[in-house]
Design an enzyme around this catalytic site. Structure first.
Site, PDB file in Angstrom:
ATOM      1  N   CYS B  97       0.846  -1.187   0.000  1.00  0.00           N
ATOM      2  CA  CYS B  97       0.000   0.000   0.000  1.00  0.00           C
ATOM      3  C   CYS B  97       0.884   1.240   0.000  1.00  0.00           C
ATOM      4  O   CYS B  97       1.899   1.278   0.693  1.00  0.00           O
ATOM      5  CB  CYS B  97      -0.873  -0.025   1.258  1.00  0.00           C
ATOM      6  SG  CYS B  97      -1.996   1.366   1.415  1.00  0.00           S
ATOM      7  N   HIS B 139      -9.254  -3.739  -1.853  1.00  0.00           N
ATOM      8  CA  HIS B 139      -8.245  -3.021  -1.060  1.00  0.00           C
ATOM      9  C   HIS B 139      -8.602  -1.531  -0.962  1.00  0.00           C
ATOM     10  O   HIS B 139      -8.553  -0.941   0.120  1.00  0.00           O
ATOM     11  CB  HIS B 139      -6.868  -3.220  -1.720  1.00  0.00           C
ATOM     12  CG  HIS B 139      -5.749  -2.462  -1.091  1.00  0.00           C
ATOM     13  ND1 HIS B 139      -4.698  -3.090  -0.436  1.00  0.00           N
ATOM     14  CD2 HIS B 139      -5.485  -1.137  -1.009  1.00  0.00           C
ATOM     15  CE1 HIS B 139      -3.857  -2.172   0.015  1.00  0.00           C
ATOM     16  NE2 HIS B 139      -4.306  -0.971  -0.328  1.00  0.00           N
ATOM     17  N   GLU B 140      -8.991  -0.949  -2.098  1.00  0.00           N
ATOM     18  CA  GLU B 140      -9.295   0.488  -2.105  1.00  0.00           C
ATOM     19  C   GLU B 140     -10.576   0.793  -1.338  1.00  0.00           C
ATOM     20  O   GLU B 140     -10.654   1.789  -0.631  1.00  0.00           O
ATOM     21  CB  GLU B 140      -9.409   1.009  -3.543  1.00  0.00           C
ATOM     22  CG  GLU B 140      -8.147   0.840  -4.399  1.00  0.00           C
ATOM     23  CD  GLU B 140      -6.862   1.285  -3.718  1.00  0.00           C
ATOM     24  OE1 GLU B 140      -6.909   2.162  -2.826  1.00  0.00           O
ATOM     25  OE2 GLU B 140      -5.808   0.734  -4.065  1.00  0.00           O
TER      26      GLU B 140
HETATM   27 ZN   LIG Z   1      -3.742   1.033   0.106  1.00  0.00          ZN
END
Ligand SMILES: [Zn+2]
Lengths: 170, 167
Positions: B97, B139-140
């Site tokens: 990330c 994830h976002e």
């Molecule tokens: Zn991220």
């Protein structure tokens, strides 16, 4: 801040070792870096990067190691943090346990450009019929195809799975 | 265009829950363009969420088309007020990330998802994603709910999921 040391502690496993060791380091003002603890054959083993404001790492760890019945080994190392490499391939191996399996597999992988970042292996099954298992994560510096080719004619009875690791950064 | 800064862990703001977008105007579209530029500036970044740059609105951008080995994808996606409507299957994969430098780890995600979201003009769309693209979207969307992949890590040593088998 002084240099990094690698401390290795090995001994009979019992509850509370990690807590006791890290508490002693904390009280002595030492900093922890990356560590790896694993139980091998019923033994407690840990390798930890540590550095102390004063050079007192040995003085700090020796009494704890003695009290817990652990053997202690210290090395000055050239080490740094914030330098992780991201593996791009995972290799898992299993088969009947027998001499030379690790040497054969890792030897071929090394020749085909595998840079191992992480490896653990285990013996499972029973005394009469032991099974050998190994997991590797690494960098395929010559591509995964080269690794596949290198493993194409392994001895029968050794199963190898290669899978790419596609890291998603978001 | 304004240069946006990425918030990095342990910044508490990354735990904030983002609000839905209500106005689809030029200001929003300008922000989306700046957010996309930030995503493309990062090495290997295939997704970004508005809270990562300190704007706590439900806006994410995903584009996995440039990633090697991704055979098919939807290309550039602006997903505003996204809602996952279906999940199917589980898969372990490795994630990193932009808000968590120098660390990657294994996370379990749904293999396939269906999703409803608006684009930057307020038009609603429905999508189906799978694999790597589905992972990026999940994830976002986590960022919109104040979650990082660090909150979902599974141990490497206990990773017994069999992934694609090559021989
Ligand atoms: Zn991220």
């Amino acid at each position: 801040m002084n240099e990094w040391y690698m401390a290795t502690l090995v001994g009979r496993d019992r509850p509370g070792i990690v807590a006791a060791v890290t508490q002693a380091l904390y009280e002595a003002g030492c900093h922890l870096g990356e560590t790896s603890m694993v139980r091998l054959g019923g033994n407690f083993t840990i390798m930890l990067m540590a550095r102390c404001a004063q050079g007192g790492l040995l003085e700090t760890l020796e009494p704890v190691a003695d009290r817990l019945g652990l053997r202690l080994h210290l090395d000055r190392i050239e080490g740094r943090l914030h330098d992780h490499r991201i593996p791009d391939v995972r290799v898992s191996v299993h088969g009947a346990d027998r001499a030379g399996i690790v040497a054969q597999v890792t030897g071929r992988l090394a020749e085909a450009g595998l840079d191992i970042l992480d490896l653990d292996s285990d013996v499972a099954g029973s005394e009469a019929q032991p099974i050998y298992l190994m997991h590797i994560e690494g960098l395929a510096t010559q591509g995964i195809e080269a690794l596949e080719a290198a493993l194409a004619d392994l001895d029968a009875g050794i199963t190898v799975h290669l899978s790419p690791i596609e890291t998603m950064i978001g | 265009m304004v240069e946006l800064d990425i918030l990095t862990y342990p910044d508490e703001r990354l735990k904030q829950i983002s609000e839905p977008v209500e106005r689809f105007d030029d200001e929003l579209r300008e922000f989306v363009a700046a957010l996309e530029a930030k995503m493309r500036a990062g090495p290997g970044g295939v997704g970004i969420a508005a809270p990562q740059v300190g704007r706590f609105q439900r806006i994410v951008i995903v584009d996995v088309s440039g990633h090697r080995k991704v055979r098919q994808s939807h290309g550039r996606l602006v997903l505003i007020n996204p809602e996952i409507t279906e999940w199917e299957g589980l898969e372990v994969g490795r994630e990193g990330c932009m808000s968590v430098p120098d660390y990657t780890g294994n996370v379990v995600r749904a293999e396939r998802i269906a999703l409803r979201a608006c684009d930057e003009h307020g038009q609603s769309h429905e999508y189906r994603f799978e694999g790597y693209e589905a992972r990026a979207v999940q994830h976002e969307i986590d960022h919109l709910d104040g979650l990082l992949f660090l909150d979902r890590l599974v141990s490497r040593r206990s990773d017994l999921f069999r992934r694609k088998v090559y021989r």
